[in-house]
Design a protein around this motif. Structure first.
Motif, short mmCIF file in Angstrom:
data_model
loop_
_atom_site.label_atom_id
_atom_site.label_comp_id
_atom_site.label_asym_id
_atom_site.label_seq_id
_atom_site.Cartn_x
_atom_site.Cartn_y
_atom_site.Cartn_z
N ALA A 67 0.83 -1.21 0.00
CA ALA A 67 0.00 0.00 0.00
C ALA A 67 0.86 1.26 0.00
O ALA A 67 0.59 2.22 -0.73
N ARG A 68 1.94 1.26 0.79
CA ARG A 68 2.81 2.44 0.90
C ARG A 68 3.67 2.63 -0.34
O ARG A 68 4.15 3.73 -0.58
N SER A 69 3.86 1.60 -1.13
CA SER A 69 4.75 1.71 -2.29
C SER A 69 4.25 2.73 -3.31
O SER A 69 5.03 3.24 -4.10
N VAL A 70 2.97 3.05 -3.29
CA VAL A 70 2.42 4.06 -4.21
C VAL A 70 2.31 5.43 -3.55
O VAL A 70 2.00 6.41 -4.22
N ALA A 71 2.57 5.50 -2.24
CA ALA A 71 2.52 6.77 -1.48
C ALA A 71 3.48 6.67 -0.30
O ALA A 71 3.07 6.66 0.85
N PRO A 72 4.81 6.59 -0.57
CA PRO A 72 5.77 6.34 0.51
C PRO A 72 5.86 7.43 1.56
O PRO A 72 6.38 7.19 2.65
N GLU A 73 5.34 8.61 1.26
CA GLU A 73 5.37 9.70 2.25
C GLU A 73 4.30 9.52 3.32
O GLU A 73 4.32 10.20 4.34
N MET A 74 3.36 8.59 3.09
CA MET A 74 2.26 8.35 4.02
C MET A 74 2.53 7.11 4.86
O MET A 74 3.24 6.20 4.45
N GLY A 75 1.92 7.10 6.04
CA GLY A 75 1.87 5.88 6.84
C GLY A 75 0.57 5.17 6.53
O GLY A 75 -0.31 5.74 5.88
N VAL A 76 0.45 3.95 6.98
CA VAL A 76 -0.82 3.24 6.88
C VAL A 76 -1.09 2.55 8.21
O VAL A 76 -0.15 2.15 8.91
N VAL A 77 -2.36 2.44 8.54
CA VAL A 77 -2.76 1.68 9.72
C VAL A 77 -3.75 0.60 9.28
O VAL A 77 -4.55 0.82 8.37
N PHE A 132 -6.36 -0.97 4.71
CA PHE A 132 -5.49 -0.03 5.42
C PHE A 132 -5.96 1.39 5.16
O PHE A 132 -6.48 1.69 4.09
N LYS A 133 -5.73 2.25 6.14
CA LYS A 133 -6.04 3.67 5.98
C LYS A 133 -4.73 4.43 5.88
O LYS A 133 -3.82 4.22 6.69
N TYR A 134 -4.64 5.31 4.88
CA TYR A 134 -3.47 6.18 4.74
C TYR A 134 -3.55 7.30 5.77
O TYR A 134 -4.60 7.92 5.92
N VAL A 135 -2.45 7.54 6.51
CA VAL A 135 -2.43 8.58 7.54
C VAL A 135 -1.07 9.28 7.56
O VAL A 135 -0.05 8.69 7.21
N LYS A 136 -1.08 10.55 7.96
CA LYS A 136 0.18 11.26 8.24
C LYS A 136 0.52 11.15 9.71
O LYS A 136 1.66 11.04 10.09
N ARG A 137 -0.52 11.22 10.54
CA ARG A 137 -0.33 11.09 11.98
C ARG A 137 -1.43 10.18 12.52
O ARG A 137 -2.51 10.10 11.96
N LEU A 138 -1.14 9.50 13.62
CA LEU A 138 -2.09 8.56 14.20
C LEU A 138 -2.73 9.16 15.44
O LEU A 138 -2.03 9.52 16.40
N ALA A 139 -4.05 9.28 15.44
CA ALA A 139 -4.77 9.76 16.62
C ALA A 139 -4.61 8.73 17.74
O ALA A 139 -4.81 7.54 17.54
N THR A 140 -4.26 9.20 18.93
CA THR A 140 -4.06 8.29 20.06
C THR A 140 -5.02 8.58 21.20
O THR A 140 -4.96 7.95 22.24
N SER A 142 -8.48 11.58 22.46
CA SER A 142 -9.36 12.68 22.04
C SER A 142 -8.60 13.96 21.70
O SER A 142 -9.07 14.75 20.90
N ARG A 143 -7.41 14.16 22.28
CA ARG A 143 -6.69 15.41 22.02
C ARG A 143 -5.21 15.21 21.71
O ARG A 143 -4.44 16.16 21.77
N THR A 144 -4.81 14.00 21.38
CA THR A 144 -3.39 13.75 21.12
C THR A 144 -3.21 12.99 19.82
O THR A 144 -4.09 12.25 19.39
N VAL A 145 -2.05 13.17 19.21
CA VAL A 145 -1.66 12.41 18.03
C VAL A 145 -0.20 12.02 18.16
O VAL A 145 0.57 12.68 18.85
N ASN A 146 0.16 10.94 17.51
CA ASN A 146 1.55 10.53 17.40
C ASN A 146 1.96 10.68 15.95
O ASN A 146 1.31 10.12 15.06
N ALA A 147 3.02 11.42 15.71
CA ALA A 147 3.56 11.53 14.36
C ALA A 147 4.23 10.22 13.99
O ALA A 147 4.52 9.40 14.86
#
Length: 158
Positions: A67-77, A132-140, A142-147
């Motif tokens: 999945a990431r091979s077509v959008a390597p700048e993105m993460g996936v979950v 899989f969902k493409y993401v830049k940051r992962l919500a952890t 209600s008010r926090t994210v992990n890059a």
């Protein structure tokens, strides 16, 4: 790690569990991936074959990499994953297990994938499909994210 793995930007991120298992990425392009894995004694179950959890991790990472091979700048979950075990994945002196993944369909935010693990004789041992969902940051919470846990010296995609 191999040059191809580094081209995936070290998979783009540091994943200690993947490093521990010793996965070697050999293909990362055009919606396809291939990972070689030589299970160690500590990765086996009580029947002395590769533990299903290690195989599921291999399938998960192989699909995510496709999945990431077509959008390597993105993460996936992983959103969902279905796995079928067809035969034991027995470690072999003849060669490692090989997982081959494919991006079957992509939307702006989702990837639909499949992967198969083959033994050294080329027989399929396990197969999975995953979403899989493409993401830049992962919500952890209600008010926090992990890059993404990027390697030192790489540029942030945020």
């Amino acid at each position: 790690m191999s040059t191809t793995w580094e081209q995936a930007v070290g998979f783009g991120v540091e994943i200690p569990f993947v490093t521990h298992l010793g996965f070697d990425l050999t293909l990362f392009a055009d919606g396809r991936s291939e990972i070689r894995y030589a299970p160690k004694a500590e990765h086996l179950n009580s029947f002395n074959v590769t533990h299903g959890g290690a195989l599921m991790t291999l399938l998960d990472v192989t699909m995510a990499t496709a999945a990431r091979s077509v959008a390597p700048e993105m993460g996936v979950v992983t959103i969902e994953m279905k796995t079928s075990f067809m035969q034991p994945a027995v470690p072999s002196a003849e060669g490692p297990l090989v997982a081959k993944g494919e991006l079957m369909h992509r939307t702006a935010t989702m990837a639909f994938t499949q992967a198969t693990v083959f033994d050294a004789a080329g027989k399929p041992c396990a197969h999975a499909t995953g979403t899989f969902k493409y993401v830049k940051r992962l919500a952890t919470g209600s008010r926090t994210v992990n890059a993404l846990n990027t390697q030192p010296g790489t540029l942030s995609t945020d």
